[in-house]
Design a protein around this motif. Structure first.
Motif, PDB file in Angstrom:
ATOM      1  N   TYR A 227     -75.726  41.310 -56.802  1.00 33.34           N
ATOM      2  CA  TYR A 227     -74.574  42.217 -56.644  1.00 33.34           C
ATOM      3  C   TYR A 227     -74.814  43.208 -55.507  1.00 33.34           C
ATOM      4  N   ILE A 228     -76.036  43.732 -55.437  1.00 31.60           N
ATOM      5  CA  ILE A 228     -76.340  44.707 -54.370  1.00 31.60           C
ATOM      6  C   ILE A 228     -76.324  43.990 -53.016  1.00 31.60           C
ATOM      7  N   ILE A 229     -76.896  42.791 -53.001  1.00 33.95           N
ATOM      8  CA  ILE A 229     -76.903  41.996 -51.760  1.00 33.95           C
ATOM      9  C   ILE A 229     -75.458  41.782 -51.293  1.00 33.95           C
ATOM     10  N   HIS A 230     -74.619  41.365 -52.236  1.00 39.88           N
ATOM     11  CA  HIS A 230     -73.226  41.088 -51.894  1.00 39.88           C
ATOM     12  C   HIS A 230     -72.495  42.368 -51.475  1.00 39.88           C
ATOM     13  N   GLY A 231     -72.746  43.453 -52.218  1.00 40.72           N
ATOM     14  CA  GLY A 231     -72.100  44.745 -51.905  1.00 40.72           C
ATOM     15  C   GLY A 231     -72.528  45.262 -50.534  1.00 40.72           C
ATOM     16  N   ALA A 232     -73.817  45.100 -50.209  1.00 44.06           N
ATOM     17  CA  ALA A 232     -74.303  45.577 -48.908  1.00 44.06           C
ATOM     18  C   ALA A 232     -73.671  44.761 -47.780  1.00 44.06           C
ATOM     19  N   CYS A 233     -73.490  43.467 -48.006  1.00 43.91           N
ATOM     20  CA  CYS A 233     -72.830  42.634 -46.981  1.00 43.91           C
ATOM     21  C   CYS A 233     -71.363  43.053 -46.829  1.00 43.91           C
ATOM     22  N   MET A 234     -70.723  43.431 -47.946  1.00 40.59           N
ATOM     23  CA  MET A 234     -69.351  43.973 -47.856  1.00 40.59           C
ATOM     24  C   MET A 234     -69.360  45.237 -46.995  1.00 40.59           C
ATOM     25  N   ALA A 235     -70.330  46.127 -47.269  1.00 39.27           N
ATOM     26  CA  ALA A 235     -70.411  47.393 -46.527  1.00 39.27           C
ATOM     27  C   ALA A 235     -70.759  47.153 -45.063  1.00 39.27           C
TER      28      ALA A 235
END
Ligand code: NAD
Length: 375
Positions: A227-235
Protein backbone atom coordinates in the motif's frame (compact mmCIF):
# COMPACT_ATOMS: atom_id res chain seq x y z
CA UNK A 1 -14.09 20.74 -2.29
CA UNK A 2 -13.25 18.43 0.49
CA UNK A 3 -11.01 21.05 2.13
CA UNK A 4 -12.90 22.03 5.27
CA UNK A 5 -11.12 25.30 5.74
CA UNK A 6 -7.81 26.68 4.66
CA UNK A 7 -8.45 30.21 5.85
CA UNK A 8 -9.28 31.98 9.02
CA UNK A 9 -13.03 31.24 9.40
CA UNK A 10 -13.85 34.94 9.78
CA UNK A 11 -12.42 35.56 6.31
CA UNK A 12 -14.97 33.20 4.72
CA UNK A 13 -18.32 34.77 3.97
CA UNK A 14 -21.29 32.85 5.33
CA UNK A 15 -22.67 32.41 1.80
CA UNK A 16 -19.34 31.22 0.45
CA UNK A 17 -18.88 28.79 3.31
CA UNK A 18 -22.39 27.34 3.01
CA UNK A 19 -22.09 27.27 -0.76
CA UNK A 20 -18.90 25.35 -0.44
CA UNK A 21 -20.47 22.98 2.08
CA UNK A 22 -23.54 22.33 -0.02
CA UNK A 23 -21.45 21.73 -3.14
CA UNK A 24 -19.34 19.35 -1.09
CA UNK A 25 -22.47 17.65 0.23
CA UNK A 26 -23.79 17.29 -3.30
CA UNK A 27 -20.60 15.61 -4.43
CA UNK A 28 -20.50 13.39 -1.38
CA UNK A 29 -24.10 12.28 -1.86
CA UNK A 30 -23.28 10.79 -5.27
CA UNK A 31 -24.10 7.09 -5.28
CA UNK A 32 -21.69 4.73 -6.99
CA UNK A 33 -23.94 3.96 -9.93
CA UNK A 34 -24.63 7.64 -10.60
CA UNK A 35 -20.96 8.01 -11.45
CA UNK A 36 -21.47 5.62 -14.35
CA UNK A 37 -24.78 7.02 -15.48
CA UNK A 38 -23.19 8.05 -18.77
CA UNK A 39 -21.67 4.63 -19.37
CA UNK A 40 -23.07 2.22 -21.89
CA UNK A 41 -25.65 0.16 -20.01
CA UNK A 42 -25.80 -3.58 -20.23
CA UNK A 43 -29.25 -5.09 -20.56
CA UNK A 44 -28.37 -6.80 -17.33
CA UNK A 45 -25.49 -6.17 -14.94
CA UNK A 46 -22.34 -8.21 -15.60
CA UNK A 47 -22.06 -11.31 -13.41
CA UNK A 48 -19.14 -11.58 -10.99
CA UNK A 49 -17.89 -14.78 -9.37
CA UNK A 50 -15.81 -14.41 -6.21
CA UNK A 51 -13.00 -16.94 -5.83
CA UNK A 52 -12.32 -17.50 -2.11
CA UNK A 53 -14.96 -16.66 0.48
CA UNK A 54 -12.71 -15.51 3.31
CA UNK A 55 -12.71 -12.29 5.29
CA UNK A 56 -12.34 -9.83 2.45
CA UNK A 57 -15.04 -11.41 0.29
CA UNK A 58 -17.41 -11.82 3.22
CA UNK A 59 -16.83 -8.48 4.93
CA UNK A 60 -16.30 -6.18 1.94
CA UNK A 61 -16.76 -7.50 -1.59
CA UNK A 62 -20.03 -9.39 -1.10
CA UNK A 63 -21.74 -6.45 0.64
CA UNK A 64 -20.27 -4.03 -1.96
CA UNK A 65 -21.85 -6.13 -4.72
CA UNK A 66 -25.23 -5.25 -3.24
CA UNK A 67 -24.44 -1.60 -4.02
CA UNK A 68 -23.12 -1.94 -7.55
CA UNK A 69 -25.27 -1.28 -10.59
CA UNK A 70 -23.16 -2.50 -13.52
CA UNK A 71 -22.25 -5.84 -11.96
CA UNK A 72 -23.66 -8.23 -9.40
CA UNK A 73 -22.66 -11.41 -7.64
CA UNK A 74 -23.64 -14.38 -9.78
CA UNK A 75 -21.38 -17.16 -8.57
CA UNK A 76 -18.66 -18.31 -6.20
CA UNK A 77 -15.65 -20.59 -6.20
CA UNK A 78 -15.16 -22.15 -2.79
CA UNK A 79 -13.76 -25.21 -1.05
CA UNK A 80 -17.02 -25.56 0.89
CA UNK A 81 -20.20 -26.48 -0.97
CA UNK A 82 -22.22 -25.64 2.14
CA UNK A 83 -20.76 -22.14 2.28
CA UNK A 84 -21.46 -21.71 -1.43
CA UNK A 85 -25.10 -22.67 -0.93
CA UNK A 86 -25.45 -20.13 1.86
CA UNK A 87 -23.98 -17.44 -0.40
CA UNK A 88 -26.35 -18.47 -3.22
CA UNK A 89 -29.26 -18.01 -0.83
CA UNK A 90 -27.96 -14.69 0.55
CA UNK A 91 -27.17 -13.20 -2.83
CA UNK A 92 -29.87 -14.84 -4.94
CA UNK A 93 -27.80 -16.65 -7.57
CA UNK A 94 -28.46 -20.22 -8.78
CA UNK A 95 -26.63 -23.09 -7.06
CA UNK A 96 -25.39 -24.23 -10.49
CA UNK A 97 -23.03 -21.22 -10.25
CA UNK A 98 -21.16 -22.67 -7.25
CA UNK A 99 -17.77 -24.06 -8.28
CA UNK A 100 -14.85 -25.62 -6.45
CA UNK A 101 -11.22 -24.65 -7.09
CA UNK A 102 -10.91 -27.80 -9.20
CA UNK A 103 -13.98 -27.16 -11.33
CA UNK A 104 -13.63 -23.44 -11.96
CA UNK A 105 -12.58 -24.01 -15.58
CA UNK A 106 -16.16 -25.22 -16.18
CA UNK A 107 -17.24 -21.59 -15.86
CA UNK A 108 -16.25 -21.33 -19.54
CA UNK A 109 -19.71 -22.53 -20.52
CA UNK A 110 -21.60 -20.35 -18.06
CA UNK A 111 -22.91 -17.09 -19.56
CA UNK A 112 -24.04 -15.86 -16.10
CA UNK A 113 -20.42 -15.11 -15.23
CA UNK A 114 -18.48 -12.38 -17.00
CA UNK A 115 -15.87 -11.44 -14.38
CA UNK A 116 -13.94 -13.62 -11.96
CA UNK A 117 -12.54 -11.90 -8.86
CA UNK A 118 -9.58 -13.69 -7.24
CA UNK A 119 -9.64 -13.28 -3.44
CA UNK A 120 -7.54 -16.25 -2.33
CA UNK A 121 -4.11 -16.16 -0.62
CA UNK A 122 -1.46 -14.38 -2.73
CA UNK A 123 0.34 -17.61 -3.61
CA UNK A 124 -2.77 -18.90 -5.38
CA UNK A 125 -3.57 -15.75 -7.40
CA UNK A 126 -1.62 -16.83 -10.49
CA UNK A 127 -3.20 -20.31 -10.63
CA UNK A 128 -6.72 -18.98 -10.13
CA UNK A 129 -6.34 -15.91 -12.38
CA UNK A 130 -4.94 -18.03 -15.23
CA UNK A 131 -7.77 -20.59 -14.81
CA UNK A 132 -10.30 -17.74 -14.98
CA UNK A 133 -8.68 -16.27 -18.12
CA UNK A 134 -8.63 -19.70 -19.77
CA UNK A 135 -12.35 -19.94 -19.03
CA UNK A 136 -12.71 -16.73 -21.07
CA UNK A 137 -13.64 -14.52 -18.11
CA UNK A 138 -12.40 -11.03 -17.32
CA UNK A 139 -10.23 -11.04 -14.22
CA UNK A 140 -9.85 -8.91 -11.11
CA UNK A 141 -6.94 -10.05 -8.98
CA UNK A 142 -6.49 -8.97 -5.39
CA UNK A 143 -3.31 -7.28 -4.19
CA UNK A 144 -0.49 -8.14 -4.15
CA UNK A 145 -1.10 -9.37 -7.67
CA UNK A 146 1.13 -12.42 -7.14
CA UNK A 147 4.28 -13.53 -5.33
CA UNK A 148 6.74 -12.59 -8.06
CA UNK A 149 7.12 -10.53 -11.23
CA UNK A 150 7.29 -13.81 -13.19
CA UNK A 151 3.87 -14.83 -11.85
CA UNK A 152 2.47 -11.39 -12.76
CA UNK A 153 3.85 -11.87 -16.29
CA UNK A 154 2.12 -15.23 -16.58
CA UNK A 155 -1.23 -13.73 -15.49
CA UNK A 156 -0.87 -10.82 -17.93
CA UNK A 157 0.07 -13.21 -20.75
CA UNK A 158 -2.89 -15.53 -20.02
CA UNK A 159 -5.34 -12.59 -20.07
CA UNK A 160 -3.86 -11.25 -23.31
CA UNK A 161 -4.05 -14.69 -24.94
CA UNK A 162 -7.69 -15.07 -23.86
CA UNK A 163 -8.47 -11.45 -24.91
CA UNK A 164 -9.96 -10.67 -21.51
CA UNK A 165 -9.41 -7.63 -19.34
CA UNK A 166 -7.31 -7.77 -16.19
CA UNK A 167 -7.35 -5.44 -13.24
CA UNK A 168 -5.93 -5.43 -9.72
CA UNK A 169 -8.00 -4.73 -6.58
CA UNK A 170 -6.44 -1.31 -6.05
CA UNK A 171 -9.62 0.14 -4.55
CA UNK A 172 -7.91 3.34 -3.35
CA UNK A 173 -7.90 4.70 -6.91
CA UNK A 174 -11.64 5.18 -6.32
CA UNK A 175 -11.31 6.81 -2.89
CA UNK A 176 -11.73 10.61 -2.83
CA UNK A 177 -8.78 11.22 -0.48
CA UNK A 178 -6.43 9.21 -2.66
CA UNK A 179 -7.86 10.80 -5.77
CA UNK A 180 -6.97 14.14 -4.22
CA UNK A 181 -3.44 12.85 -3.59
CA UNK A 182 -3.22 11.91 -7.29
CA UNK A 183 -4.60 15.31 -8.33
CA UNK A 184 -2.11 17.14 -6.11
CA UNK A 185 0.71 15.06 -7.59
CA UNK A 186 -0.45 15.71 -11.16
CA UNK A 187 -1.10 19.42 -10.82
CA UNK A 188 1.84 19.98 -8.47
CA UNK A 189 -0.39 22.14 -6.27
CA UNK A 190 2.03 21.67 -3.38
CA UNK A 191 5.01 21.38 -5.72
CA UNK A 192 6.31 17.96 -6.71
CA UNK A 193 6.24 15.67 -3.69
CA UNK A 194 9.86 15.13 -2.76
CA UNK A 195 9.64 13.81 0.80
CA UNK A 196 7.32 10.91 1.58
CA UNK A 197 6.97 8.75 4.66
CA UNK A 198 4.76 5.75 5.36
CA UNK A 199 4.15 3.25 8.11
CA UNK A 200 1.74 0.35 8.03
CA UNK A 201 1.45 -2.57 10.40
CA UNK A 202 -0.72 -4.74 12.58
CA UNK A 203 0.07 -7.17 15.33
CA UNK A 204 0.00 -10.81 14.29
CA UNK A 205 0.04 -13.28 17.17
CA UNK A 206 -0.61 -16.54 15.36
CA UNK A 207 0.66 -18.03 12.10
CA UNK A 208 -1.97 -17.66 9.38
CA UNK A 209 -1.22 -18.03 5.64
CA UNK A 210 -0.02 -14.40 5.69
CA UNK A 211 3.11 -15.57 7.54
CA UNK A 212 3.70 -18.55 5.21
CA UNK A 213 6.07 -17.80 2.33
CA UNK A 214 4.50 -20.33 -0.03
CA UNK A 215 1.01 -18.85 0.35
CA UNK A 216 1.84 -15.20 0.99
CA UNK A 217 5.00 -14.72 -1.07
CA UNK A 218 6.60 -12.88 1.86
CA UNK A 219 5.71 -11.06 5.06
CA UNK A 220 4.18 -7.63 5.71
CA UNK A 221 5.87 -5.99 2.73
CA UNK A 222 3.60 -8.14 0.53
CA UNK A 223 0.40 -7.58 2.47
CA UNK A 224 0.82 -4.06 3.89
CA UNK A 225 3.97 -2.48 2.49
CA UNK A 226 2.47 -2.75 -0.99
CA UNK A 227 0.00 0.00 0.00
CA UNK A 228 2.81 2.42 0.86
CA UNK A 229 4.66 1.47 -2.33
CA UNK A 230 1.52 2.10 -4.35
CA UNK A 231 0.69 5.33 -2.47
CA UNK A 232 4.22 6.68 -2.96
CA UNK A 233 4.00 5.98 -6.70
CA UNK A 234 0.67 7.87 -6.72
CA UNK A 235 2.39 10.78 -4.95
CA UNK A 236 5.17 10.58 -7.55
CA UNK A 237 2.50 11.10 -10.23
CA UNK A 238 2.61 7.49 -11.33
CA UNK A 239 6.39 7.16 -11.53
CA UNK A 240 8.11 4.09 -10.13
CA UNK A 241 11.21 4.43 -7.94
CA UNK A 242 14.58 3.94 -9.62
CA UNK A 243 16.46 2.66 -6.57
CA UNK A 244 15.66 1.10 -3.20
CA UNK A 245 17.51 0.32 0.00
CA UNK A 246 16.07 -1.91 2.73
CA UNK A 247 16.71 -3.69 5.99
CA UNK A 248 14.67 -6.35 7.72
CA UNK A 249 13.60 -5.83 11.34
CA UNK A 250 15.22 -8.22 13.81
CA UNK A 251 12.76 -11.05 14.59
CA UNK A 252 11.13 -10.89 18.00
CA UNK A 253 8.79 -13.82 17.19
CA UNK A 254 10.88 -16.19 15.08
CA UNK A 255 8.43 -19.03 15.80
CA UNK A 256 5.76 -17.17 13.75
CA UNK A 257 7.97 -15.59 11.10
CA UNK A 258 9.93 -18.68 10.17
CA UNK A 259 10.41 -17.95 6.47
CA UNK A 260 9.09 -14.40 6.00
CA UNK A 261 10.19 -11.03 7.37
CA UNK A 262 8.55 -9.78 10.56
CA UNK A 263 9.06 -6.17 9.50
CA UNK A 264 10.97 -4.07 6.99
CA UNK A 265 12.42 -0.57 6.72
CA UNK A 266 12.99 0.67 3.20
CA UNK A 267 13.55 3.76 1.10
CA UNK A 268 12.54 4.42 -2.49
CA UNK A 269 14.33 6.97 -4.66
CA UNK A 270 12.12 8.42 -7.39
CA UNK A 271 13.10 10.13 -10.65
CA UNK A 272 13.59 13.83 -9.94
CA UNK A 273 14.95 13.22 -6.45
CA UNK A 274 11.81 12.37 -4.43
CA UNK A 275 12.46 10.00 -1.55
CA UNK A 276 10.02 7.83 0.38
CA UNK A 277 11.10 6.38 3.71
CA UNK A 278 8.82 3.62 4.96
CA UNK A 279 8.33 0.75 7.33
CA UNK A 280 5.90 -2.11 7.65
CA UNK A 281 5.56 -4.75 10.31
CA UNK A 282 3.41 -7.50 11.81
CA UNK A 283 4.56 -6.38 15.27
CA UNK A 284 3.13 -2.88 15.55
CA UNK A 285 -0.05 -1.08 14.53
CA UNK A 286 0.17 1.85 12.13
CA UNK A 287 -1.54 3.21 9.04
CA UNK A 288 0.03 6.53 8.03
CA UNK A 289 1.37 8.27 4.94
CA UNK A 290 2.68 11.78 4.29
CA UNK A 291 3.84 13.53 1.14
CA UNK A 292 5.53 16.91 1.15
CA UNK A 293 6.43 19.33 -1.63
CA UNK A 294 8.06 22.75 -1.49
CA UNK A 295 4.65 24.50 -1.37
CA UNK A 296 2.69 22.24 0.96
CA UNK A 297 1.94 18.79 2.28
CA UNK A 298 -0.76 16.16 2.69
CA UNK A 299 -0.81 13.77 5.60
CA UNK A 300 -2.94 10.65 5.96
CA UNK A 301 -2.75 10.56 9.74
CA UNK A 302 -5.02 7.61 10.49
CA UNK A 303 -6.45 4.71 8.45
CA UNK A 304 -4.41 5.93 5.49
CA UNK A 305 -5.05 2.88 3.35
CA UNK A 306 -8.26 1.39 4.78
CA UNK A 307 -11.89 1.63 3.78
CA UNK A 308 -13.15 4.30 6.13
CA UNK A 309 -12.17 6.48 9.06
CA UNK A 310 -9.35 8.23 7.17
CA UNK A 311 -8.05 11.32 8.94
CA UNK A 312 -6.35 13.50 6.36
CA UNK A 313 -4.81 16.92 6.83
CA UNK A 314 -3.03 19.20 4.45
CA UNK A 315 -1.09 22.42 4.73
CA UNK A 316 -4.27 24.01 3.36
CA UNK A 317 -6.54 22.55 6.06
CA UNK A 318 -8.17 19.21 6.86
CA UNK A 319 -9.84 17.20 4.11
CA UNK A 320 -13.29 15.76 4.62
CA UNK A 321 -15.24 13.48 2.32
CA UNK A 322 -18.02 11.05 3.08
CA UNK A 323 -16.33 7.72 2.47
CA UNK A 324 -17.85 5.98 -0.55
CA UNK A 325 -17.92 2.22 -0.87
CA UNK A 326 -14.51 1.89 -2.53
CA UNK A 327 -15.07 -1.71 -3.58
CA UNK A 328 -18.45 -0.94 -5.21
CA UNK A 329 -16.86 1.91 -7.17
CA UNK A 330 -13.90 -0.27 -8.13
CA UNK A 331 -16.05 -3.15 -9.42
CA UNK A 332 -18.53 -0.88 -11.21
CA UNK A 333 -15.62 0.90 -12.85
CA UNK A 334 -14.23 -2.40 -14.13
CA UNK A 335 -17.66 -3.41 -15.44
CA UNK A 336 -17.92 -0.01 -17.13
CA UNK A 337 -14.48 -0.52 -18.74
CA UNK A 338 -15.65 -3.88 -20.12
CA UNK A 339 -18.99 -2.53 -21.37
CA UNK A 340 -17.44 0.61 -22.86
CA UNK A 341 -14.30 -1.18 -24.13
CA UNK A 342 -12.05 1.18 -22.14
CA UNK A 343 -8.73 0.58 -20.41
CA UNK A 344 -9.01 0.01 -16.67
CA UNK A 345 -7.16 2.61 -14.57
CA UNK A 346 -5.80 -0.27 -12.44
CA UNK A 347 -4.44 -2.81 -14.96
CA UNK A 348 -2.28 -5.84 -14.29
CA UNK A 349 0.77 -3.78 -15.28
CA UNK A 350 0.31 -1.68 -12.10
CA UNK A 351 0.26 -4.82 -9.97
CA UNK A 352 3.37 -6.04 -11.80
CA UNK A 353 5.13 -2.70 -11.27
CA UNK A 354 4.61 -3.02 -7.52
CA UNK A 355 6.09 -6.52 -7.56
CA UNK A 356 9.21 -5.20 -9.37
CA UNK A 357 9.66 -2.81 -6.44
CA UNK A 358 9.01 -5.52 -3.84
CA UNK A 359 11.55 -7.83 -5.48
CA UNK A 360 14.14 -5.02 -5.42
CA UNK A 361 13.35 -4.38 -1.73
CA UNK A 362 13.92 -8.05 -0.87
CA UNK A 363 17.19 -8.03 -2.80
CA UNK A 364 18.31 -4.83 -1.05
CA UNK A 365 17.47 -6.30 2.38
CA UNK A 366 19.30 -9.55 1.58
CA UNK A 367 22.44 -7.91 0.17
CA UNK A 368 22.58 -4.63 2.10
CA UNK A 369 23.08 -2.94 -1.29
CA UNK A 370 21.24 -0.07 -2.95
CA UNK A 371 19.32 -1.95 -5.65
CA UNK A 372 18.06 -0.70 -9.00
CA UNK A 373 14.40 -1.48 -9.66
CA UNK A 374 14.15 -3.52 -12.87
CA UNK A 375 11.07 -2.25 -14.73
P1 NAD B 1 -8.76 -15.09 4.19
O1 NAD B 1 -7.76 -16.01 4.78
O2 NAD B 1 -9.79 -14.51 5.07
O3 NAD B 1 -9.51 -15.81 2.97
C1 NAD B 1 -8.82 -16.60 2.03
C2 NAD B 1 -9.81 -17.53 1.34
O4 NAD B 1 -9.07 -18.37 0.46
C3 NAD B 1 -10.57 -18.44 2.31
O5 NAD B 1 -11.89 -18.56 1.89
C4 NAD B 1 -9.85 -19.78 2.16
O6 NAD B 1 -10.70 -20.87 2.42
C5 NAD B 1 -9.46 -19.72 0.69
N1 NAD B 1 -8.36 -20.64 0.37
C6 NAD B 1 -8.32 -21.41 -0.73
N2 NAD B 1 -7.23 -22.15 -0.75
C7 NAD B 1 -6.55 -21.88 0.37
C8 NAD B 1 -5.33 -22.35 0.92
N3 NAD B 1 -4.58 -23.26 0.30
N4 NAD B 1 -4.91 -21.83 2.09
C9 NAD B 1 -5.63 -20.88 2.73
N5 NAD B 1 -6.81 -20.40 2.25
C10 NAD B 1 -7.26 -20.88 1.08
O7 NAD B 1 -7.93 -13.94 3.46
P2 NAD B 1 -8.45 -12.51 3.00
O8 NAD B 1 -8.12 -11.52 4.06
O9 NAD B 1 -9.83 -12.59 2.52
O10 NAD B 1 -7.43 -12.20 1.79
C11 NAD B 1 -7.57 -12.80 0.52
C12 NAD B 1 -6.86 -11.96 -0.53
O11 NAD B 1 -7.46 -10.66 -0.54
C13 NAD B 1 -5.38 -11.73 -0.27
O12 NAD B 1 -4.67 -11.68 -1.46
C14 NAD B 1 -5.32 -10.36 0.40
O13 NAD B 1 -4.10 -9.68 0.21
C15 NAD B 1 -6.47 -9.66 -0.30
N6 NAD B 1 -7.08 -8.60 0.53
C16 NAD B 1 -7.24 -7.38 -0.01
C17 NAD B 1 -7.79 -6.37 0.73
C18 NAD B 1 -8.00 -5.02 0.11
O14 NAD B 1 -8.34 -4.10 0.84
N7 NAD B 1 -7.85 -4.88 -1.19
C19 NAD B 1 -8.17 -6.59 2.05
C20 NAD B 1 -8.02 -7.86 2.57
C21 NAD B 1 -7.46 -8.87 1.81
Amino acid sequence: MGYISCMNKSSITRRGFIGRLSLGAAVMAVRPFDLYAGAKRADKPLGIALVGLGKYSTGQLGPALKQTSLCRLMGVVTGSREKGEQWAKDYGFPVKNIYSYDTMQQMAGNPDIDIVYIVTPNGLHATHAIAAAKAGKHVICEKPMARTVAECDSIIAACKAAKVKLSVGYRLHFDPYHKELMRLAKEKDFGAFTTMTGDRGFIMNNKPWRADKQLAGGGPIMDLGVYIIHGACMAANGAAPLWVTASEHPKTSPEIFTDVEEGMNWTMEFPGGGICTAQTSYRHSADRFRAEGNKGWIEFKEHAFTYRGMVVETSRGPLSYTPPNQQALQMDNFADCILSKKETPVPGELGRRDLTIIEAIYEAAATGQRVKVKP
